[in-house]
Design an enzyme around this catalytic site. Structure first.
Site, PDB file in Angstrom:
ATOM      1  CG  HIS A   1      32.379 -34.297 -15.776  1.00 38.61           C
ATOM      2  ND1 HIS A   1      33.178 -35.331 -16.771  1.00 38.61           N
ATOM      3  CD2 HIS A   1      31.344 -34.972 -15.284  1.00 38.61           C
ATOM      4  CE1 HIS A   1      32.296 -36.254 -16.720  1.00 38.61           C
ATOM      5  NE2 HIS A   1      31.391 -36.181 -15.893  1.00 38.61           N
TER       6      HIS A   1
ATOM      7  CG  ASP B   1      30.655 -38.651 -26.579  1.00 39.54           C
ATOM      8  OD1 ASP B   1      30.244 -38.228 -27.575  1.00 39.54           O
ATOM      9  OD2 ASP B   1      31.688 -39.433 -26.496  1.00 39.54           O
TER      10      ASP B   1
ATOM     11  CD  GLU C   1      31.773 -40.346 -30.071  1.00 38.58           C
ATOM     12  OE1 GLU C   1      31.618 -41.367 -29.339  1.00 38.58           O
ATOM     13  OE2 GLU C   1      31.637 -39.148 -29.513  1.00 38.58           O
TER      14      GLU C   1
END
Length: 524
Positions: A94, A157, A268
Site C-alpha cells: 500500500h 482508516d 476526524e
C-alpha cells in the site's frame, strides 16, 4: 560458523550470482533453492497502491519463517560479492511512491510468513495484548481479537494493511489523539536487522532497536512479530457528522472534541470540495445526509467542512450515549440542523473504508494511480496551509478526499524514528494536524501528463509548507535526495544516521525510500 550455516550461505550466494549474471536479471522460474523459497518476479513485486513507481526486483523471497529472512540478510552482509544487492520487505503493497520496491534487488513478501495471532487477556486494564506476525493484516487481528471481546486501541482508516508496514511508518487514524499512533501501542517487537540478527526488543530490552524500528521506514530491520496492546472492545459505536462553512470554527470544534478524551473516542474531519467529495466520503455512513451545500455563491466558489466523531457505547458508564452526543453538539458551532448520527457495530465502523473500496473496484477506480500527499502541520500554520492547498488542487474537479484532523504531540514517543513538525519556528505546540490529500487519477480523465501535473502540484505544496513560517513535515514521504531527507529529519538526522550504522551498516534494507545508498562489504 557451523558447517550447515556455511553451506546455506554458499547456496544463497550461488543463487544470487546466477540471478545477477542472467541477462534479464531475474529468476526465470520458481525454485526452492536450499532452505530459501525464491520465486520469479511478479507484477505485484514492482507494484504498489500509488501506481507511480514500478521498480522490478530480480528475485522475490517468500519466507516461511523469520529465520529465512535472517539467513538472506546475514549472507548478504557477510559477502563482498554482492555489493549492489538490496532488500525490501513488502506487506500489503500500500505504499505510494515505491517505498517497498527494490530495483534489481530482492523483495521479501511478508504475507508468506505464518499469520498466527495469539491473544492474551490480562487481569488488569492495559495488560491484554496480541502477538501477531509482521505480515498479518490489521483486519485479521481485529477479527481474531473480537472473539475475545478485545481490540487494539489505535488504528488506520484502512485495515487491509500489514502490521509490520504501518509500524514502520506510524499508523494514524481518528483514535490517535486519544491513544497515540499505532507505534505508541506496541509492547514488544521481533526484528531481523540489516545484519541478519534476530532480536526481540522492547522499551526496556534492546530499546535502541525497538524505537529505531518504530516509524523507521524499514531502514533498520524487518519487523517479523509485534506485541500489540489491546483494550476492551465495544459492541456499538455512535457515529456523528457535523458540517461547517467556516474553517476556523471547524478547527476550534475539532480541538474541543480532542480535549475531552474521556468522552470522545474518535475524531476526524474532511474538506467538502465538491459534490463528488461529499458523496464519495459518505458511502459507508448509514444516515441519510440532507446537506446540500451551495458551492457557487455570489460569484465565487466556496468549500465546506465536516467533523466526524464517534463514541463507544460503554464509554460513559450509567449515561445514555444519545444524551452525551446531544450535550456535545450544544457546545459545538456547526451549521444549524446539519448534524447527522448513526449507530453501527464496532466492526463495521472500523471497517468502513472497505465499503468504499468495493464500490470503487466495481467502477474500475481502485487500481488507478494515487498521487497522495500527507503532511503533519502545526496548529499555528494550519490556516495558511489550507489556503495554500486550495490554491493548488482545483477544488471544482478534485477526485478524492482531503482529510484534516488534529493530533496531540504528547501521544507520540520522541524516542521513535517518526518525524513530527517542530512548531513552525515557534515553541512546540501540543496540537498539530494531519492533512491527507487522497486523490485518484482516473486514467479515463487523467492521462500520464495529467498525473505528472498532479505530482508537481503536490511537490509545490510540500515545498512551500515546509518553510519555517508553516513548519509542516511530510508523512509517508519519498524525498528525491539524501539532502532532502536530512532537511526532513532536521535535528534528528544524526540519530537516524547513527542507528543506520548500528543496525544496517551496508544499507541493504529499504532502498525504495531513497535515503541511503548501498555501501560495500569488506572483503573476507
Amino acid at each position: 560458523m557451523d558447517f550447515a550455516l556455511f553451506c546455506t550461505r554458499v547456496d544463497i550466494l550461488l543463487l544470487l550470482l546466477v540471478s545477477l549474471c542472467s541477462p534479464c536479471k531475474f529468476i526465470r522460474s520458481p525454485m526452492d533453492f536450499g532452505p530459501l523459497n525464491f520465486h520469479q518476479t511478479t507484477n505485484t513485486s514492482s507494484l504498489d497502491f500509488g501506481r507511480i513507481v514500478f521498480d522490478s526486483p530480480f528475485a522475490v523471497l517468500r519466507p516461511r519463517s523469520p529465520k529465512e529472512i535472517s539467513l538472506l540478510l546475514s549472507s548478504l552482509s557477510a559477502s563482498s560479492s554482492f555489493n549492489k544487492v538490496t532488500v525490501a520487505a513488502r506487506g500489503a503493497g500500500h505504499s505510494i511512491h515505491g517505498q517497498a520496491q527494490a530495483l534489481d534487488g530482492i523483495v521479501i513478501e511478508m504475507d508468506s510468513l505464518p499469520s498466527a495471532i495469539s491473544i492474551h487477556r490480562g487481569g488488569e486494564p492495559g495488560s491484554s495484548y496480541a502477538d501477531v506476525s509482521g505480515g498479518a493484516l490489521w483486519i485479521e487481528l481485529l477479527r481474531e481479537s473480537l472473539k475475545f471481546g478485545l481490540a487494539p486501541r489505535s488504528w488506520t482508516d484502512y485495515l487491509y494493511l500489514s502490521v509490520g508496514g504501518t509500524l514502520s511508518n506510524g499508523g494514524i487514524s481518528g483514535q490517535t489523539f486519544k491513544h497515540g499512533p499505532q507505534i505508541s501501542n506496541v509492547l514488544q517487537l521481533d526484528v531481523v536487522t540489516g545484519k541478519g540478527e534476530q532480536v526481540t526488543c522492547s522499551s526496556t530490552e534492546s530499546s535502541e532497536l525497538f524505537f529505531a524500528a518504530l516509524g523507521g521506514l524499514g531502514q533498520f530491520g524487518i519487523i517479523t512479530r509485534a506485541r500489540i496492546l489491546l483494550q476492551e472492545a465495544p459492541q456499538r459505536v455512535k457515529w456523528v457528522r457535523a458540517f461547517y462553512d467556516d474553517f476556523e470554527t471547524f478547527t476550534e470544534d475539532q480541538e474541543l472534541l480532542v480535549s475531552i478524551p474521556d468522552i470522545v473516542d474518535y475524531v476526524e474531519g474532511f474538506i467538502v470540495l465538491n459534490e463528488h467529495s461529499l458523496h464519495s466520503s459518505s458511502v459507508a455512513f448509514p444516515s441519510h445526509l440532507r446537506f446540500t451545500p451551495e458551492f457557487h455563491s455570489k460569484g465565487s466558489y466556496r468549500v465546506y467542512y465536516c467533523i466526524e466523531f464517534a463514541i463507544h457505547d460503554f464509554q460513559v458508564e450509567s449515561t445514555d450515549v444519545e444524551q452525551v452526543v446531544t450535550q456535545l453538539l450544544r457546545k459545538m458551532s456547526h451549521i444549524p440542523s446539519h448534524f447527522y448520527s448513526a449507530e453501527v457495530s464496532y466492526f463495521d465502523f472500523l471497517n468502513r473504508v472497505r465499503m468504499e473500496e468495493t464500490i470503487l473496484r466495481s467502477r474500475a477506480l481502485w487500481e488507478v494511480p494515487h498521487p497522495w500527499l500527507n503532511m503533519f502541520v502545526p496548529k499555528s500554520g494550519i490556516g495558511e496551509f489550507k489556503d495554500l492547498l486550495l490554491d493548488n488542487i482545483s477544488p471544482t474537479v478534485f477526485e478524492g478526499l482531503v482529510l484534516i484532523y488534529p493530533l496531540l504531540r504528547d501521544k507520540w514517543d520522541a524516542n521513535s524514528s517518526a518525524v513530527l513538525p517542530d512548531g513552525g519556528g515557534r515553541a512546540e505546540e501540543q496540537v498539530m494536524y494531519i492533512v491527507g490529500v487522497l486523490r485518484s487519477a482516473n486514467p479515463v480523465t487523467c492521462a500520464v501528463q495529467c498525473l505528472q501535473d498532479l505530482l508537481r502540484r503536490h511537490r509545490r505544496v510540500a515545498q512551500a509548507a515546509t518553510v519555517p513560517r508553516i513548519g509542516a513535515k511530510q508523512y509517508l514521504a519519498r524525498h528525491p535526495s539524501q539532502g532532502h531527507w536530512q532537511d526532513h529529519f532536521g535535528r534528528h538526522w544524526d540519530r537516524f544516521v547513527a542507528r543506520k550504522a548500528q543496525f544496517d551498516p551496508l544499507s541493504i534494507l529499504a532502498p525504495g525510500q531513497g535515503i541511503f545508498p548501498r555501501t560495500y562489504a569488506s572483503s573476507s
